[in-house]
Design a protein around this motif. Structure first.
Motif, mmCIF file in Angstrom:
data_model
loop_
_atom_site.group_PDB
_atom_site.id
_atom_site.type_symbol
_atom_site.label_atom_id
_atom_site.label_comp_id
_atom_site.label_asym_id
_atom_site.label_seq_id
_atom_site.Cartn_x
_atom_site.Cartn_y
_atom_site.Cartn_z
ATOM 1 N N GLN A 74 3.714 -6.926 -11.589
ATOM 2 C CA GLN A 74 4.822 -7.680 -12.832
ATOM 3 C C GLN A 74 6.156 -7.978 -11.999
ATOM 4 N N THR A 75 6.616 -7.003 -12.086
ATOM 5 C CA THR A 75 8.876 -7.882 -11.116
ATOM 6 C C THR A 75 8.392 -8.228 -10.646
ATOM 7 N N ILE A 76 7.589 -8.301 -9.096
ATOM 8 C CA ILE A 76 7.764 -8.966 -8.011
ATOM 9 C C ILE A 76 7.370 -10.401 -8.461
ATOM 10 N N GLU A 102 0.836 -0.889 -0.146
ATOM 11 C CA GLU A 102 -0.155 -0.228 0.475
ATOM 12 C C GLU A 102 1.134 0.601 0.452
ATOM 13 N N ASN A 103 1.714 1.147 0.855
ATOM 14 C CA ASN A 103 2.745 2.945 0.531
ATOM 15 C C ASN A 103 3.270 2.331 -0.382
ATOM 16 N N GLN A 104 3.636 1.488 -0.670
ATOM 17 C CA GLN A 104 4.767 1.503 -2.116
ATOM 18 C C GLN A 104 4.175 1.996 -3.096
ATOM 19 N N LEU A 105 2.450 2.116 -3.161
ATOM 20 C CA LEU A 105 1.779 2.208 -5.004
ATOM 21 C C LEU A 105 1.209 3.758 -4.630
ATOM 22 N N GLN A 106 1.662 3.982 -3.332
ATOM 23 C CA GLN A 106 1.283 5.226 -3.002
ATOM 24 C C GLN A 106 2.226 6.511 -3.358
ATOM 25 N N ARG A 123 -1.676 5.538 -16.927
ATOM 26 C CA ARG A 123 -0.612 5.058 -16.295
ATOM 27 C C ARG A 123 -0.623 4.833 -14.644
ATOM 28 N N ASN A 124 -1.855 5.237 -13.882
ATOM 29 C CA ASN A 124 -1.350 4.669 -12.801
ATOM 30 C C ASN A 124 -1.956 3.308 -12.894
ATOM 31 N N GLU A 125 -2.763 2.612 -13.689
ATOM 32 C CA GLU A 125 -2.653 1.217 -13.562
ATOM 33 C C GLU A 125 -1.483 0.529 -13.515
ATOM 34 N N GLN A 126 -0.716 0.970 -15.107
ATOM 35 C CA GLN A 126 0.366 0.317 -15.902
ATOM 36 C C GLN A 126 1.330 0.466 -14.478
ATOM 37 N N ASN A 127 1.896 1.598 -13.935
ATOM 38 C CA ASN A 127 3.080 1.487 -12.596
ATOM 39 C C ASN A 127 1.900 0.305 -12.259
ATOM 40 N N LYS A 128 0.965 0.449 -11.443
ATOM 41 C CA LYS A 128 1.047 -1.055 -10.747
ATOM 42 C C LYS A 128 0.803 -1.785 -11.970
#
Lengths: 356, 356
Positions: free
Chosen positions: B312-314, A333-337, B302-307
């Protein structure tokens, strides 16, 4: 203290017997014997096409009790060499398309040809409501009475993955019980079609003729999954529209590259209610099985599906282990923020979370 | 032994000085200072639109040296607040479709309007051959000389995920360096289109008019990703065919449900060689940005892409950690063998592997 008289006949005190240990040991042994007898007998009965035994085994598969699940695994393992011999058919379509009637008509057609059929369902909504799309068996009145048909409501579970596993294992049990055709129905909520598609040999999409533009609003990816599309309720006033819909679906299927195994998805029209075109769909499925058995795709596909489920199950578990850790949940949650406010990148955040 | 004379002025022997420790310490301090000065100066230069500084920072991002990567992370973090202000455009199309000419023409059109553009590439084949689709800059002769255009060959890497990360980070650096438009090109090998699609605002598919059936053989899922399709080389004898192709692609796009943000993918024809229709494509992109900015989809995406990239990386890391364990590798082979010979189920095999 009086000295005891020594005699060869005299019994020593010996080690005291712990009743508790013995009792629990006896209980364990008894239970093990009981369970061993049960699973062996169950497997024998299943192979003997005993429906009651099959149902009991499926109940074990669906249980949350660890002992039951162990027994289920034993039974499945014993059934495996006798499985894999049916044709597995997936059927999907929105509510109202006539799935129950279609399955009843197709089922009766098959049992009349001496086939034994099992009908299962994957219904993600039932994981929430604990209901089931096959729960209301009254919708398949004739088939329910048919000794050669076996209808099993969908397993419930906490996740689609869990339900999928139970259904896959149920398929094995049904095949060991000698069913020739396994039909798996889904209403197509969420990812359920993909799930069913990954466990069947032939995937059939049921559609209705609509008001012209048949493909508007069709779920993404469904057409690419279908091995055939059947336009149902093609009777009376609907017949003309169904024929037009067939043309449009054929054009749509044409847009996709041919699957690499000599099969281009077919479109047919039928009326399950009037039993028209159902035999043609069965012939189509047999044709598919014949072609793909000959070029080995039938078996390759099953092998790929097995690999898929193995990898899928592992990956799901790895992910759920990671993301369900309370500390990760909080830090995620923190990181997403931080990402949203441009203070970190997704990659730096991932590195950070993986290091925890 | 002569007794030494005591005096307040006499120097004691003291602790011996370890020259080695001191030297290495001095070196570390010097390097730290140097590196600190470097990254700070680099960031300042990047924000000052200095191309040499930008290139040096990108080289750090692409380095395999851990110190470089640490510096890269510092630079990216400092650039982040200044990023996110460009329009990111993904362009794909098979070799021969005229991508280089198209990008050159579009690029010149943009710089003539005072825009600064950066051109990057994702080329999974270069991860193997260490080549690059933008390596041969002679294909964009005019743009290379243009002070407002920056062309950077694709990063190489061991995996598409690695290349994607480097490209994403390069986008941030380019945006901090004040580029208004970032174009990311891909040849569309493997999953590269999906990768590019997940990091751009607008995804453009370049096509050629073919021999009638334009959609046969088109890669699965591409059409669903495209925000627009441009049929290139629509000049001379090709013009009529291009117009017909436009009709067919429009029909194909019509088959997909409208995206939920008031944008239905458009089809246009153009000739990059003759600079016809390129301005219309840019207007189309501006229209898209205007509509999606207004209804906020632009930022949500863009937010969705970041998430997506975070998760994905994890997930990739979790999977690769698991499946690259030597013991798992070996046991996985065994379990697959057991599945293939019906001795175990995919689920039992997964349970077994997860317990290792």
């Amino acid at each position: 203290m009086a000295k005891e008289k020594k005699s060869a006949l005299k019994e020593g005190k010996g080690v005291s017997v712990s009743e508790i240990t013995n009792l629990s040991r006896i209980k364990t042994i008894k239970e093990k014997r009981k369970s061993k007898i049960n699973t062996e007998a169950l497997v024998a009965s299943i192979l003997n096409k005993n429906i009651t035994a099959l149902s009991r085994a499926i109940t074990l598969v669906e249980s949350k009790n660890l002992t039951h699940l162990e027994q289920a695994n034993t039974i499945i393992k014993a059934c495996l060499p006798h499985a894999n011999k049916s044709i597995r058919i997936g059927i999907t379509g929105v509510p109202g398309v006539g799935k129950s009637t279609f399955i009843e008509t197709l089922g009766k057609h098959l049992t009349s040809k001496g086939k034994r059929i099992a009908i299962l369902a994957i219904d993600p909504s039932s994981t929430l409501t604990k209901g089931s799309i096959l729960g209301d068996k009254t919708r398949m009145e004739d088939l329910v009475k048919d000794a050669n048909a076996y209808i099993r409501p969908s397993a419930s579970g906490d996740s689609l993955g869990g339900v999928a596993r139970k259904t896959r294992e149920t398929i094995i049990l049904c095949e060991a019980a000698g069913f020739d055709v396994i039909i798996i129905e889904t209403v197509g909520v969420g990812q359920s079609e993909t799930t069913v598609h990954s466990m069947v040999d032939f995937f059939l999409l049921l559609k209705l003729a609509g008001a012209g533009d048949e493909l508007q609003g069709i779920k993404r990816g469904i057409i690419e999954m279908a091995d055939a599309i059947a336009i149902n309720k093609a009777d009376g006033d609907n017949l003309k529209r169904a024929k037009l819909a067939k043309v449009e679906f054929n054009r749509a299927l044409h847009l996709y590259p041919e699957k690499s195994f000599n099969w281009h998805p077919k479109v047919t029209i039928c009326s399950a209610l009037k039993n028209e075109g159902i035999d043609a769909i069965w012939e189509l499925i047999l044709e598919y099985v014949a072609i793909t058995s000959k070029n080995n795709y039938f078996y390759e596909k099953r092998n790929e599906q097995n690999k898929f489920w193995l990898i899928q199950t592992i990956e799901e578990q790895l992910k759920s282990d990671f993301f369900n850790t309370p500390k990760i949940k909080k830090e995620l949650e923190n990181q997403l923020q931080l990402i949203e406010t441009n203070q970190t990148t997704p990659f730096a955040a991932a590195d950070y979370l993986l290091k925890i």
